[in-house]
Design an enzyme around this catalytic site. Sequence first.
Site, short mmCIF file in Angstrom:
data_model
loop_
_atom_site.label_atom_id
_atom_site.label_comp_id
_atom_site.label_asym_id
_atom_site.label_seq_id
_atom_site.Cartn_x
_atom_site.Cartn_y
_atom_site.Cartn_z
CE LYS A 1 -3.38 -2.88 0.38
NZ LYS A 1 -4.10 -3.34 -0.82
CE1 TYR B 1 -9.22 -9.32 2.92
CE2 TYR B 1 -10.13 -9.15 5.14
CZ TYR B 1 -9.21 -8.76 4.19
OH TYR B 1 -8.28 -7.81 4.50
CE1 TYR C 1 -5.79 -8.40 0.81
CE2 TYR C 1 -4.98 -8.16 3.06
CZ TYR C 1 -5.92 -7.87 2.09
OH TYR C 1 -6.99 -7.07 2.37
#
Length: 332
Positions: free
Chosen positions: A48, A262, A288
């Site tokens: 990010k 998730y 992830y």
Amino acid sequence: MHLARFPRVRLAHLPTPLEPLPRLSEALGVELWIKRDDCTGLAGGGNKTRKLEFLLGEAFEQGADTLVTQGAVQSNHVRQTAAAAAAHGLACEVILEERTGSKAIDYTRNGNVLLDRLFGAGVRTVPGGTDMPAELEKTAAEVRARGGNPYVIPGGGSNPVGALGYVDCAREIVVQADELDLKIDRIVSATGSAGTHAGLVAGLAVMGADIPVLGIGVRAPKPKQEENVLKLARETAALLGRPDAVTAEMVVADCDYVGEGYGFIDDAVIDALKLAARTDGIVLDPVYSGKAMKGLIALAKAGRFEGETVVFLHTGGAQGLFGYQGELDGAL
């Protein structure tokens, strides 16, 4: 692809290394390299940070004094956003969605959540399934009401401006590969909020690099994930002045390794974490990169990458491991 046209705040330690994984390659029977975007630096690193360079550039251009964003409870994006705000004298307001429903103290208070608070972010938690765009606007309105100027960042920093960070990463990978005389047959990455995957696809397409990207899904079903990535990749290419560069065939997601959903981990994710750590000393995250490695391992064992040179994009997030202590304790 002249990225200097876009406002940017330098946050990341770049270029990140592109390194071979000799012992993991031997274990899987694939020539495997790793792009170390866990080494971007900010707040422990992660993918990010690249996106936030361009998002903060736009925020400052708009005169913002407060960053407003959202994510799951153990969001890597929120951690890095909070750190970027602190480093540049901005306030930060975040909304955390209880996406997994876990009430475990390590999940709700440790890991990324602990760091969010350390960086001084205002943290508000909402139940899973909440309309998060509406919550972002609600928080932005509260900032305006007290005289602030908010800049709203979508979950994962995944809009065309944020995706420019991975357009730049695509360029960086190609330059490094050329310097190493390394012919890359495929890039494999986790794909979730779509910005990393879409930015890579758009960047490679605009450059004409002709390297396929395989996204290993962490949340949505394949049709929805590919739809999201394609839309964002085309919007990003349009921002670069090449609206027709991205075709549907360039967007491929394999969403067979999501598991229960998730943020939920399983034995195969834990096995992937252990294999990466115990071969080449690589620390993955449970949400992830761990799921992406789970998929890569399964596909390698099935012969999917036979004869290929594969680059695995490490998106960071090891800080999230501390939110899963209870689930990992008996498995290591």
